[in-house]
Design an enzyme around this catalytic site. Structure first.
Site, PDB file in Angstrom:
ATOM      1  N   ARG A 256       0.839  -1.203   0.000  1.00  0.00           N
ATOM      2  CA  ARG A 256       0.000   0.000   0.000  1.00  0.00           C
ATOM      3  C   ARG A 256       0.868   1.244   0.000  1.00  0.00           C
ATOM      4  O   ARG A 256       1.851   1.339   0.736  1.00  0.00           O
ATOM      5  CB  ARG A 256      -0.910   0.002   1.233  1.00  0.00           C
ATOM      6  CG  ARG A 256      -1.812  -1.221   1.238  1.00  0.00           C
ATOM      7  CD  ARG A 256      -2.868  -1.177   2.307  1.00  0.00           C
ATOM      8  NE  ARG A 256      -3.660  -2.405   2.232  1.00  0.00           N
ATOM      9  CZ  ARG A 256      -4.651  -2.710   3.066  1.00  0.00           C
ATOM     10  NH1 ARG A 256      -4.984  -1.856   4.035  1.00  0.00           N
ATOM     11  NH2 ARG A 256      -5.309  -3.839   2.933  1.00  0.00           N
ATOM     12  N   ARG A 271       2.199   0.746  10.229  1.00  0.00           N
ATOM     13  CA  ARG A 271       1.666   1.180   8.939  1.00  0.00           C
ATOM     14  C   ARG A 271       2.800   1.177   7.933  1.00  0.00           C
ATOM     15  O   ARG A 271       3.553   2.146   7.815  1.00  0.00           O
ATOM     16  CB  ARG A 271       1.062   2.576   9.090  1.00  0.00           C
ATOM     17  CG  ARG A 271       0.292   3.077   7.865  1.00  0.00           C
ATOM     18  CD  ARG A 271      -0.276   4.464   8.085  1.00  0.00           C
ATOM     19  NE  ARG A 271      -1.290   4.486   9.126  1.00  0.00           N
ATOM     20  CZ  ARG A 271      -2.578   4.201   8.933  1.00  0.00           C
ATOM     21  NH1 ARG A 271      -2.996   3.894   7.728  1.00  0.00           N
ATOM     22  NH2 ARG A 271      -3.431   4.226   9.926  1.00  0.00           N
ATOM     23  N   GLU A 343      -5.976  -1.567  14.997  1.00  0.00           N
ATOM     24  CA  GLU A 343      -6.873  -2.276  14.086  1.00  0.00           C
ATOM     25  C   GLU A 343      -6.116  -3.450  13.473  1.00  0.00           C
ATOM     26  O   GLU A 343      -5.161  -3.265  12.732  1.00  0.00           O
ATOM     27  CB  GLU A 343      -7.356  -1.320  12.998  1.00  0.00           C
ATOM     28  CG  GLU A 343      -8.263  -1.979  11.997  1.00  0.00           C
ATOM     29  CD  GLU A 343      -8.523  -1.085  10.781  1.00  0.00           C
ATOM     30  OE1 GLU A 343      -8.457   0.144  10.926  1.00  0.00           O
ATOM     31  OE2 GLU A 343      -8.775  -1.646   9.695  1.00  0.00           O
ATOM     32  N   SER A 346     -10.461  -6.137   9.565  1.00  0.00           N
ATOM     33  CA  SER A 346     -11.640  -5.483   9.039  1.00  0.00           C
ATOM     34  C   SER A 346     -12.447  -6.575   8.360  1.00  0.00           C
ATOM     35  O   SER A 346     -11.928  -7.242   7.481  1.00  0.00           O
ATOM     36  CB  SER A 346     -11.220  -4.466   7.988  1.00  0.00           C
ATOM     37  OG  SER A 346     -11.743  -3.216   8.278  1.00  0.00           O
ATOM     38  N   ARG A 385       0.474  -5.780  13.023  1.00  0.00           N
ATOM     39  CA  ARG A 385      -0.068  -5.240  14.271  1.00  0.00           C
ATOM     40  C   ARG A 385      -0.376  -6.335  15.282  1.00  0.00           C
ATOM     41  O   ARG A 385      -0.247  -6.111  16.490  1.00  0.00           O
ATOM     42  CB  ARG A 385      -1.324  -4.419  13.957  1.00  0.00           C
ATOM     43  CG  ARG A 385      -0.985  -3.222  13.076  1.00  0.00           C
ATOM     44  CD  ARG A 385      -2.217  -2.498  12.614  1.00  0.00           C
ATOM     45  NE  ARG A 385      -1.871  -1.454  11.658  1.00  0.00           N
ATOM     46  CZ  ARG A 385      -2.773  -0.716  11.020  1.00  0.00           C
ATOM     47  NH1 ARG A 385      -4.081  -0.932  11.229  1.00  0.00           N
ATOM     48  NH2 ARG A 385      -2.395   0.209  10.183  1.00  0.00           N
TER      49      ARG A 385
END
Length: 421
Positions: A256, A271, A343, A346, A385
């Site tokens: 990403r 991230r 997080e 999802s 994470r």
RNA sequence: GGAAGGGUGGCUGAGUGGUCGAAAGCGCCCGCCUGCUAAGCGGGUAGGUGGUCUGAAACUGCCUCCCGGGUUCGAAUCCCGGCCCUUCCGCCA
């Protein structure tokens, strides 16, 4: 994408959903273009119909006197069809910009503050010493290296070394085994590069191309998630109802660009431009999709429970939901060192939004007409994470880290991480 | 990368300029027959998108034989480009 038919019938619902999701949706423009397209199409088809009738007549009779009129009709039809095609392309482009509607149980809200905690598991652990962050722990043990990664690739990259690399590999394997052996998923190792059509299929394109990396000079993108290749696995196919539901689990690296997140989470293994993830994908019949979301979310949670990590489940509000999502839960695991939730998953259901784009269909029963599938996906889990939370939750006063029971069999001989190879 | 062949409906597979959205078979559906899920007989069965209609049903137009262009009054069929598959060669892990 939504069905044009649906937008025509429920324009207000579509407008409201877009507004509450915080998306610009050219609904009025779309309806207008659609109206003009239908008008133009009718005209073009009338002309074509006459031409076809004459053509058929000519085929048997070879009546030469028909030719002038046929040439005329041909030219006229071509012109009208060209105009209709232009409108149809315009309509399709607009259609791709209309976000999905959402389920009635989704909380209305604008920001992350409006997400609703639906349940929590475990409690925040307490420590009799000053807790450290995963990056302090990782760098001290020599199992995480950000500086050298920056030199080799740039910021937002990391090396894992020795026990760190082994830990991540162990976690991947633990997750894959859990989902294949106990949750009934089929393991898939998918392409890490996909074409533009696949990116459209899952909805990364046309709106979110900036978030992905593209290969120069080729029609290839680095996958931002295994959702893309795996959801597209059955594109352009006609499945049998008996095959459903299809449950796939895939490990992959995810790439990403993090275009919009400058300055955010710049420290640590949080991230990155590249991270590992185990992804669940379900292709189900429409009636089953909401139940499947609960099931899938529970299966992702099971990973956290086995790892003994405190977490909570959030029902994402309209404003924090994605473009194509119909309903979404986020799993947030507690990171004691950072003192906040991260997080780690999802889980989303897309109704037929992706299926329409990727042309994922099935035949409900013999002799019945094809229908679009419903698609779901969820991380189970994102490695970075989750690994952070393990390091921070299981840290010891002496700087070592206890290996959670669930991972012991995957790290033979290592009960504590002490910085070994 | 070079050479050759090929991409047709849920599936297999015919079809080289018009009566072809497309033979045949399989599968599936309906019916008949046979005293018991088989065989046989008859019929039906692609998708998409518009229109008529309050709606459903029904009827009907158009599009679709990998994708995009072109030739032609007319293209599954001819021409050009692309993608993919198979085989052989080369290269490589």
């Amino acid at each position: 994408m939504l069905a044009m038919e649906f937008i025509r019938a429920h324009p207000d619902q579509v407008r409201r959903a877009a507004a509450l999701k915080g998306e610009e949706a050219p609904v009025d423009q779309l309806l207008e273009v659609d109206r003009r397209w239908r008008e133009m199409t009718a005209a073009a088809e009338t002309s074509r119909a006459e031409q076809n009738a004459l053509s058929k007549q000519f085929g048997s009779s070879r009546e030469q006197t028909l030719l002038p009129r046929m040439r005329e009709l041909s030219a006229q039809a071509k012109a009208l069809i060209a105009q209709a095609d232009a409108l149809s392309r315009e309509r399709d482009e607009l259609l791709l910009q209309i976000p999905n509607v959402f389920h009635e149980t989704v909380p209305i809200g604008a920001t992350a503050d409006d997400n609703v905690v639906v349940r929590e598991w475990g409690t925040q652990p307490s420590f009799g010493f000053t807790v450290r962050t995963h990056y302090d722990i990782g760098e001290a043990l020599g199992i995480m290296d950000f500086e050298r990664a920056a030199r080799v690739a740039g910021s937002r990259f990391a090396f894992l070394k020795g026990e760190g690399a082994r830990l991540e590999r162990a976690m991947v394997q633990f997750m894959l085994d859990l989902h294949t052996r106990e949750h009934g998923y089929t393991e898939v190792l998918a392409p890490f590069l996909v074409n533009t059509a696949a990116m459209f299929g899952t909805g990364q394109l046309p709106k979110f191309g900036d978030d992905a990396f593209r290969v120069q000079g080729r029609d290839l993108w680095l996958i931002p998630t295994a959702e893309v290749p795996v959801t597209n696995l059955h594109r352009e196919e006609m499945l049998d109802a008996a095959q459903l539901p299809l449950n796939y689990v895939a490990y992959s690296p995810c790439f990403r660009s993090e275009a919009g997140s400058a300055g955010k989470d710049t420290r640590g293994y949080i991230r990155l431009h590249q991270f590992s993830k185990v992804e669940l994908v379900k292709l189900v019949e429409p009636d089953a999709s909401l139940g499947a979301l609960e099931e899938l979310t529970g299966q992702a949670e099971e990973v956290l429970r086995r790892l003994g990590l405190h977490y909570r489940v959030l029902s994402m509000c309209t404003g924090d939901m994605g473009f194509g999502q119909y309903k979404k839960y986020d799993l947030e695991a507690w990171a004691p060192g950072l003192g906040r939730y991260l997080e780690v998953s999802s889980c989303s259901v897309f109704s037929d939004f992706q299926a329409r784009r990727a042309n994922l269909r099935y035949r409900p029963g013999p002799g019945e007409s094809p229908r679009y599938l419903h698609t779901l996906n969820g991380s189970a889990l994102a490695l970075t994470r989750t690994l952070d939370c393990v390091l921070e939750t299981y840290q010891q006063p002496d700087g070592s880290v206890t290996v959670p029971d669930a991972l012991r069999s995957y790290l033979p001989g290592v009960d504590y991480l002490r910085g070994g190879v």
